[in-house]
Design a protein around this motif. Sequence first.
Motif, short mmCIF file in Angstrom:
data_model
loop_
_atom_site.label_atom_id
_atom_site.label_comp_id
_atom_site.label_asym_id
_atom_site.label_seq_id
_atom_site.Cartn_x
_atom_site.Cartn_y
_atom_site.Cartn_z
N LEU A 43 0.83 -1.20 0.00
CA LEU A 43 0.00 0.00 0.00
C LEU A 43 0.86 1.26 0.00
O LEU A 43 0.51 2.27 -0.61
N ASP B 84 -0.67 13.03 -12.88
CA ASP B 84 -2.05 13.47 -12.75
C ASP B 84 -2.60 13.27 -11.35
O ASP B 84 -3.81 13.09 -11.17
N ALA B 85 -1.75 13.25 -10.36
CA ALA B 85 -2.25 13.27 -8.98
C ALA B 85 -2.60 14.73 -8.71
O ALA B 85 -1.82 15.51 -8.22
N TRP B 86 -3.83 15.05 -9.07
CA TRP B 86 -4.23 16.47 -9.15
C TRP B 86 -3.96 17.22 -7.85
O TRP B 86 -3.52 18.36 -7.85
N SER B 87 -4.26 16.54 -6.76
CA SER B 87 -4.16 17.23 -5.49
C SER B 87 -2.71 17.45 -5.07
O SER B 87 -2.44 18.08 -4.07
N GLN C 233 -2.11 13.40 2.66
CA GLN C 233 -1.78 12.76 1.38
C GLN C 233 -0.61 11.79 1.52
O GLN C 233 -0.53 10.80 0.83
N ASN D 28 3.45 5.83 -5.62
CA ASN D 28 3.30 5.96 -7.08
C ASN D 28 2.17 6.89 -7.45
O ASN D 28 2.20 7.56 -8.48
N ARG D 29 1.15 6.92 -6.61
CA ARG D 29 0.05 7.85 -6.85
C ARG D 29 0.55 9.28 -6.77
O ARG D 29 0.27 10.10 -7.64
N THR E 148 3.54 1.52 -1.50
CA THR E 148 3.97 1.69 -2.89
C THR E 148 2.86 2.34 -3.72
O THR E 148 3.13 3.20 -4.57
N VAL E 149 1.62 1.92 -3.47
CA VAL E 149 0.51 2.57 -4.17
C VAL E 149 0.50 4.06 -3.87
O VAL E 149 0.41 4.91 -4.76
N ARG E 150 0.63 4.38 -2.59
CA ARG E 150 0.59 5.79 -2.20
C ARG E 150 1.72 6.57 -2.86
O ARG E 150 1.52 7.67 -3.38
N PRO F 288 -0.03 21.43 -6.75
CA PRO F 288 0.52 22.69 -6.24
C PRO F 288 1.71 22.44 -5.33
O PRO F 288 1.82 21.37 -4.75
N HIS G 40 2.63 10.23 -9.70
CA HIS G 40 1.93 10.27 -10.99
C HIS G 40 1.67 11.73 -11.39
O HIS G 40 1.25 12.52 -10.56
#
Lengths: 157, 435
Positions: free
Chosen positions: A60, A72-75, A154, A66-67, A62-64, A78, A70
Amino acid sequence: MKDQHAVEQFLYKQSELLDTKRWQDWIDLFTPDGIYWMPPAPEYKTWDGQPAIFAEDKNLMTVRMNRVLHPDAWSQRPLWETNHVVSNVTIEKSSSKEIVVKSRFHMMELRRDDVRHFAGSYLHTLVKAKGGYRIKLQRVDMANAQAAYDYVLQVWV
Amino acid sequence: MLDPSRIVEPDRVRREAYTDPAIFDLEMQRIHETVWIYCGHESQVPKAGDYYTMQIGRQPMIMVRGKDRKVHVLYNRCPHRGNMMCGDRHGNTGEQFRCSYHAWQFHHDGTLKNIPMMDSGYAGTRVNKGSPELNMKPAARVESYRGFVFASLASSGPGLKEFLGKSIVAFDDMCDRAPEGEVEVVPNCFRVIQHSNWKLFMENQIDALHPSVTHQSTGRAAHEVEKQLAKKAKAGEALSYHMLSAFATVTIDKWDNFQTINYPYGHCILTGYMGLRPQDPDTKAYDKIMIKAYGQKRFEEIVGVNIHHVLVYPGLSVQSPLQQLRAVRPLGVDRTLTEIWHFRLKGAPEAIYRRSLAYYNLVNSPATLINADDLENFWKCHQGLSSDGGDWVSFARHHGHDIEKPGEVSSAPNQGTSEAPMRNQMKAWAKYMQA
Ligand code: FES
Ligand SMILES: [Fe+2]
């Protein structure tokens, strides 16, 4: 005394990795079955099978990671910074294999123009490994945990 | 303030609906403080004196279990000088409510029990025992359905069942999936604040177009891990990653296979199941218990209910197959609190609970891998809508193609991304606002 110094250095390194966004190195601090756990309230005794703000194994994590990496991790677009201070480091238990260490942290987070503060305690269960320690379990009790989350977390605290 | 009747057109809405504080006040009064609003689940307050506080519109309320076993909903206000009665979010008030200011005491149903030195202090005044203004004010109406407690602050209007209409399936579907026909709350509430109007949340929940765009980063990252776990034949573990990866692997065109069915009062059902009905040993063990409890025929009916999400307008979102519930509490025109709960299916094996827990932790916790990007969009929408860059919000997708029947409007086949739910919500909104 030797342990005290080594453990402190380890905790400082861990927070430095977060603040410099070296997430893979941060994940590597955990044992293969290591868990990062943030319970919703102090009275929780185990991470397993219970509501948790974080209860992450390495998959998990790793998911966090890579997210967040990414594009396009919009949040995460900034500008965003964190700054940890770790202190009050107390060894609670120690054996030839394991050390349980409690500490307190204060994290300042900047996102866009806003600053948020998070504070609380860490309880690390560390195992001795080649060249230092690995984290078997990191429990994070946030003083903020009971209040509503104005926006979300996040990345690991 | 813009006249509410000029805000809503069939396929678009003026931005003021989301940004004008005067409109916010009016909708709190005419919608949230009038219709049935979810307070909580009876299992939150098992013992006499147990209470939870929550907002209905702008009103601070208490849901409390009485000695008579009834659940009461009261304004969180002392009739003496207005002090808030319960300062904690939840707890047990003991034998009675006792105000922290001058110790007036009240029964759990809000009626006055005692005023210290009443006889000497109030002889010859307008205050005498038995006058109703000495009671804590109750919600005008309280009703519950299968343990889910609702209150309305208006004394007239449709009853709870009539109001819920077809959206009542949210509670039936959730409870029927329990071998004992009941659910029990897991006593933890995740509370997350979004920086936008509450309507954006209600629109987003059944917006089948957004997941593959908004949530692609998490969906892709989870899909990678899911593939690796599947290779290692850890199918059970892979399931929780599938909950996340479905957000990206269900591509944008596939979401059109979903369908929304929209009802009077703004409610909506989003059908489709995200492949959460696998044939692993845990599911099979659960199926066996269910068949024993209900018989084969009823069992097939229960697990065949094809629901992804139910919205009860204006303040509740339920994912019954995963036992998730989010209550929306508007805090201001640009701030909204969501209170997020999940439930245990009574009589179901632990492994089945773990699925609902995994979803709760991964998707709905304050460290959510999914909602983070929704919250970001909400904030950005609020920024854009506050500007003079345009006056309208468009809900025209597949407008004119929906299938209308008496009492419901569905998206047409292969048009699951129709903005029919938003059109339907704003239609209900406009009707309430005219009152
Ligand atoms: S305000 Fe409650 S007793 Fe006086
Ligand atoms: Fe979303």
